[in-house]
Design a protein around this motif. Sequence first.
Motif, short mmCIF file in Angstrom:
data_model
loop_
_atom_site.label_atom_id
_atom_site.label_comp_id
_atom_site.label_asym_id
_atom_site.label_seq_id
_atom_site.Cartn_x
_atom_site.Cartn_y
_atom_site.Cartn_z
N UNK A 170 50.68 30.09 53.66
CA UNK A 170 50.03 29.92 54.95
C UNK A 170 48.53 30.24 54.85
N UNK A 171 48.19 31.24 54.06
CA UNK A 171 46.77 31.58 53.87
C UNK A 171 46.02 30.46 53.18
N UNK A 172 46.66 29.85 52.17
CA UNK A 172 46.03 28.76 51.45
C UNK A 172 45.80 27.55 52.37
N UNK A 173 46.81 27.25 53.19
CA UNK A 173 46.67 26.15 54.15
C UNK A 173 45.55 26.44 55.16
N UNK A 174 45.48 27.69 55.62
CA UNK A 174 44.45 28.09 56.59
C UNK A 174 43.05 28.02 55.98
N UNK A 175 42.91 28.52 54.75
CA UNK A 175 41.61 28.51 54.07
C UNK A 175 41.10 27.09 53.86
N UNK A 176 41.99 26.20 53.39
CA UNK A 176 41.59 24.81 53.17
C UNK A 176 41.28 24.11 54.49
N UNK A 177 42.08 24.41 55.53
CA UNK A 177 41.86 23.79 56.83
C UNK A 177 40.54 24.19 57.47
N UNK A 189 39.33 13.27 53.40
CA UNK A 189 40.53 12.48 53.07
C UNK A 189 41.29 13.10 51.91
N UNK A 190 40.56 13.60 50.91
CA UNK A 190 41.20 14.30 49.78
C UNK A 190 41.82 15.62 50.25
N UNK A 191 41.12 16.28 51.18
CA UNK A 191 41.63 17.54 51.72
C UNK A 191 42.94 17.32 52.47
N UNK A 192 43.03 16.22 53.20
CA UNK A 192 44.26 15.88 53.92
C UNK A 192 45.42 15.68 52.96
N UNK A 193 45.16 14.98 51.86
CA UNK A 193 46.20 14.75 50.84
C UNK A 193 46.65 16.09 50.24
N UNK A 194 45.67 16.95 49.97
CA UNK A 194 45.99 18.29 49.42
C UNK A 194 46.80 19.11 50.41
N UNK A 195 46.45 19.01 51.70
CA UNK A 195 47.17 19.76 52.74
C UNK A 195 48.61 19.27 52.87
#
Length: 225
Positions: A170-177, A189-195
């Motif tokens: 959850x922390x990793x998803x929050x940090x990237x978001x 767009x790359x960030x969305x794929x990573x998420x």
Amino acid sequence: MMTNLFSVFDPSTTIFNLSLNWLSTFLGLMFIPCSFWFMPSRYHIIWNNIMLTLHKEFKTLLGPNGHSGSSFIFISLFSLILYNNFLGLFPYIFTSTSHLTFTLALAMPLWLSFMIYGWINHTQHMFAHLVPQGTPAVLMPFMVCIETISNIIRPGTLAVRLAANMIAGHLLLTLLGNTGPSLTYAIVSLLLIAQIALLVLESAVAIIQSYVFAVLSTLYSSEVN
């Protein structure tokens, strides 16, 4: 703006100063369709197959000395943790399994009941477990200390393992978001794929961690018989 990275896990929904975040623990029942209870629907058939597989697995782990029907305790435990792990992946739903108050409340009573039952009914067997077979006489006192400590920390390791795995993803998803607004469209767009990839990974972790918790609880119970 977050004052603390871990503030995303803080309970925040309140009415009359009463925290409502923990109600997410019971939200799983609302997601089950009514048809699940009344007819053998696809949901029912799939879930029934999962339960039968888990029952056979836990029955094997418990061994011939396990009490009949005791595997269903661990199946219920698996189901509860699985629902809460998955609900935590939805936006704005409180992740109860990322808090030690919840995970310890599951692990501690189970471990205590195993210990009390084992020491009352199988005292000699429990003493034998403190010294592994083939241990030299010189090392026996050290082995007793090591085995006692490893036994005492079991509920803590169960609770921390589940909570830490839920927090990490959850922390990793929050940090990237949170980096999204400052990025260009190409990188977003790359960030969305990573998420999305991380979300799939977290879904797998949700299943694996609930299974690990239930299996380890089963193994701990099998040791006291």
